[in-house]
Design a protein around this motif. Structure first.
Motif, PDB file in Angstrom:
ATOM      1  N   ALA A 279     -12.539   9.699  -5.445  1.00  0.00           N
ATOM      2  CA  ALA A 279     -11.951   8.417  -5.031  1.00  0.00           C
ATOM      3  C   ALA A 279     -10.963   8.622  -3.893  1.00  0.00           C
ATOM      4  CB  ALA A 279     -11.256   7.739  -6.209  1.00  0.00           C
ATOM      5  N   ILE A 280     -11.028   7.733  -2.908  1.00  0.00           N
ATOM      6  CA  ILE A 280     -10.235   7.856  -1.690  1.00  0.00           C
ATOM      7  C   ILE A 280      -9.438   6.581  -1.464  1.00  0.00           C
ATOM      8  CG2 ILE A 280     -10.410   8.070   0.837  1.00  0.00           C
ATOM      9  CD1 ILE A 280     -13.358   9.389  -0.336  1.00  0.00           C
ATOM     10  N   THR A 281      -8.134   6.746  -1.213  1.00  0.00           N
ATOM     11  CA  THR A 281      -7.314   5.604  -0.822  1.00  0.00           C
ATOM     12  C   THR A 281      -6.412   6.025   0.334  1.00  0.00           C
ATOM     13  OG1 THR A 281      -6.046   3.731  -1.668  1.00  0.00           O
ATOM     14  CG2 THR A 281      -5.348   5.914  -2.411  1.00  0.00           C
ATOM     15  N   GLY A 282      -5.551   5.116   0.768  1.00  0.00           N
ATOM     16  CA  GLY A 282      -4.710   5.340   1.942  1.00  0.00           C
ATOM     17  C   GLY A 282      -4.678   4.050   2.747  1.00  0.00           C
ATOM     18  N   THR A 283      -3.695   3.920   3.621  1.00  0.00           N
ATOM     19  CA  THR A 283      -3.617   2.701   4.424  1.00  0.00           C
ATOM     20  C   THR A 283      -4.734   2.658   5.457  1.00  0.00           C
ATOM     21  OG1 THR A 283      -1.203   2.760   4.164  1.00  0.00           O
ATOM     22  CG2 THR A 283      -2.088   1.279   5.839  1.00  0.00           C
ATOM     23  N   ASN A 284      -4.973   3.800   6.108  1.00  0.00           N
ATOM     24  CA  ASN A 284      -5.969   3.856   7.179  1.00  0.00           C
ATOM     25  C   ASN A 284      -6.887   5.062   7.004  1.00  0.00           C
ATOM     26  OD1 ASN A 284      -4.824   1.604   8.699  1.00  0.00           O
ATOM     27  ND2 ASN A 284      -3.095   2.984   9.047  1.00  0.00           N
ATOM     28  N   GLY A 285      -8.124   4.907   7.500  1.00  0.00           N
ATOM     29  CA  GLY A 285      -9.070   6.023   7.477  1.00  0.00           C
ATOM     30  C   GLY A 285      -9.958   6.079   6.263  1.00  0.00           C
ATOM     31  N   LYS A 286      -9.760   5.143   5.317  1.00  0.00           N
ATOM     32  CA  LYS A 286     -10.526   5.206   4.059  1.00  0.00           C
ATOM     33  C   LYS A 286     -12.029   5.120   4.285  1.00  0.00           C
ATOM     34  CE  LYS A 286      -8.567   1.605   2.047  1.00  0.00           C
ATOM     35  NZ  LYS A 286      -7.588   1.250   3.067  1.00  0.00           N
ATOM     36  N   THR A 287     -12.458   4.156   5.104  1.00  0.00           N
ATOM     37  CA  THR A 287     -13.896   3.916   5.256  1.00  0.00           C
ATOM     38  C   THR A 287     -14.585   5.089   5.941  1.00  0.00           C
ATOM     39  OG1 THR A 287     -13.532   1.530   5.332  1.00  0.00           O
ATOM     40  CG2 THR A 287     -15.635   2.333   6.159  1.00  0.00           C
ATOM     41  N   THR A 288     -13.977   5.605   7.009  1.00  0.00           N
ATOM     42  CA  THR A 288     -14.555   6.760   7.706  1.00  0.00           C
ATOM     43  C   THR A 288     -14.636   7.950   6.760  1.00  0.00           C
ATOM     44  OG1 THR A 288     -13.744   6.028   9.857  1.00  0.00           O
ATOM     45  CG2 THR A 288     -14.234   8.365   9.623  1.00  0.00           C
ATOM     46  N   THR A 289     -13.547   8.228   6.046  1.00  0.00           N
ATOM     47  CA  THR A 289     -13.513   9.390   5.149  1.00  0.00           C
ATOM     48  C   THR A 289     -14.487   9.225   3.997  1.00  0.00           C
ATOM     49  OG1 THR A 289     -11.185   9.679   5.739  1.00  0.00           O
ATOM     50  CG2 THR A 289     -11.981  10.892   3.836  1.00  0.00           C
ATOM     51  N   THR A 290     -14.556   8.033   3.436  1.00  0.00           N
ATOM     52  CA  THR A 290     -15.490   7.789   2.329  1.00  0.00           C
ATOM     53  C   THR A 290     -16.936   7.967   2.789  1.00  0.00           C
ATOM     54  OG1 THR A 290     -13.930   6.227   1.319  1.00  0.00           O
ATOM     55  CG2 THR A 290     -16.217   6.101   0.583  1.00  0.00           C
TER      56      THR A 290
END
Length: 453
Positions: free
Chosen positions: A113-124
């Motif tokens: 599972a990935i969260t964060g304010t920015n970059g989530k979609t690219t990283t996922t």
């Protein structure tokens, strides 16, 4: 909680509500649909989503007698958890889940599972591709656009689920326990929903709350909040840094990304071998490598994917070139920090389209990041005057206010010369003018491609 024989209230008739209802129906569990829009056309809703046929549907207000018949509430992510109705349900000791928790209740297999304010979609997206390069059954779900509930019933013990999790979704998790998590960064966002930065940080960090000592959390060493948070965790922690060499973790040294296991530093890849631009994307790559290694994927399998991975749609996405002017779609830049990354990635004079829904953000750092690159700032939406005022405060005077999205694009094109870029990177949410950032990005691309040469 055993849901057999229970009566579940599904709140919200959008994509998440539909997927939750479909999962409940597959499992033979009775559900009631509630939507706050008292004027909702129920016939049209059922025609579009047959899962609601035969279900009890409540609109507008939830009466006390209706609450008394409910055993569990499933909230769509867009429904604030502090609404009076939700508070009343909570006061009645009725459990309140989100679609992530509901899916987790029924799902099988291993979870990242990935969260964060920015970059989530690219990283996922990147982690999903890496997993699919090594495992046979991989599902990529969550805030990326595919409800977890829509695939939960199809998972097996061999399934690997990679989930992008927003702060809205984390508010309603209880037992959700991924094996590997990542928090990419935390900067101010959604304060209209979370009210305080402390609440927003706490919500993001809660992605780790059910992890055990054998699990892993990947964190950004250069984010002071996350560095401190890493020191408090009982799980294994893997840091990544774009600014310094780490004894353990991932780091960027010049143009090379390294992985250090405590004894050996292994070069992973040179950034020029990647197809994605900008330091923020190198951070996303490091986070993805950290998660993948922790999950047991061999480095050669990881690097194969890194070399072929393309930028995700709506994130500094090259669209076309007209009259020597390049157009980029960064509609996913829905807050100032994300939009700063869009500016940093530009390597030519830029005409910038900004503005949209007001999430109570501050725009000072975004304006300051223009750094001589931005020729004109063309503004639309609810925030246009607020941003214009902020720009002028920082000495940036080349601001044009427009009434429509199309007018903004035309204005940029009319003022651009060969060698310039036009960048849609709004620093604001799309609500009020568009259904979501995807629709905003699609309309931008379609309109731009039809511009006269």
């Amino acid at each position: 909680m055993n849901l057999e024989g229970k009566r579940v209230l599904v709140v919200g008739s959008g994509k998440s509500g539909v997927a939750a209802a479909e999962l409940l129906r597959k499992k033979g569990i009775t559900f009631v649909l509630f939507d706050g829009n008292k004027d909702l056309d129920v016939t049209a809703l059922i025609e579009k989503n047959p899962v609601f046929a035969g279900a009890e549907i409540l609109l507008g207000e939830l009466a006390p007698e209706d609450m008394a018949r409910i055993d569990l509430v499933v909230l769509s992510p867009g429904v604030p958890t502090d609404l009076p109705m939700v508070n009343e349900l909570r006061n009645r000791q009725i459990p309140i889940w989100g679609e992530i928790e509901l899916a987790y209740h029924f799902a099988k297999g291993r979870i990242i599972a990935i969260t964060g304010t920015n970059g989530k979609t690219t990283t996922t997206s990147l982690v999903g591709e890496i997993m699919a390069n090594y495992f046979d059954d991989v599902k990529v779900v969550g805030n990326i656009g595919i409800p977890y509930t829509s695939v939960a019933a199809d998972t097996t013990e061999d399934t690997v689920t990679v989930a992008e999790i927003s702060s809205f979704q984390l508010e309603t998790t209880h037992e959700y326990a991924p094996e590997v998590t990542a928090i990419l960064n935390i900067t101010p966002d959604h304060l209209n929903r979370h009210h305080t930065m402390e609440c927003y940080i706490e919500t993001k960090e809660s992605i780790t709350k059910n992890q055990t000592a054998g699990d892993t959390c990947v964190l950004n060493y250069e984010d002071e909040v996350l560095r401190r948070f890493g020191e408090t965790l009982q799980t294994k922690v893997v840091f990544f840094s774009s600014k310094r060499k780490l004894e353990k973790g991932l780091y960027l040294d010049g143009e090379d990304i390294f992985y250090a296991d405590g004894t050996t530093d292994t070069k992973v890849i040179n950034v020029n071998e990647l197809n994605i631009l900008g330091k923020h994307n190198y951070e996303n790559v490091m986070a993805a490598v950290g998660m993948s290694v922790s999950f047991g994927v061999p480095m050669d399998k990881i690097v194969e994917v890194l070399k072929r991975f393309q930028a995700v749609e709506h994130r500094i996405e090259y669209v076309t070139e007209k009259r020597g002017v390049k157009f980029y779609n960064d509609s996913k830049g829905t807050n100032p920090d994300a939009a700063i990354q869009g500016i940093r990635a530009m390597n030519r004079p830029t005409l910038l389209i900004g503005g949209g829904y007001d999430k109570q953000s501050e725009y000072d750092e975004w304006i300051e990041s223009f750094d001589g690159k931005v020729k004109k700032l063309v503004l639309i939406g609810q925030t246009k005057e607020k941003i214009a005022e902020c720009a002028k405060k920082h000495g940036f005077e080349d601001v044009i206010l427009c009434d429509t999205f199309e007018e903004a694009i035309d204005t940029c094109y009319a003022n651009a010369v060969s060698g310039d870029a036009v960048l849609l990177s709004p620093a604001c949410a799309s609500w009020g003018m568009f259904a979501n950032y995807e629709e905003r990005g699609r309309i931008f691309k379609e309109y731009v491609r039809n511009l006269a040469e």
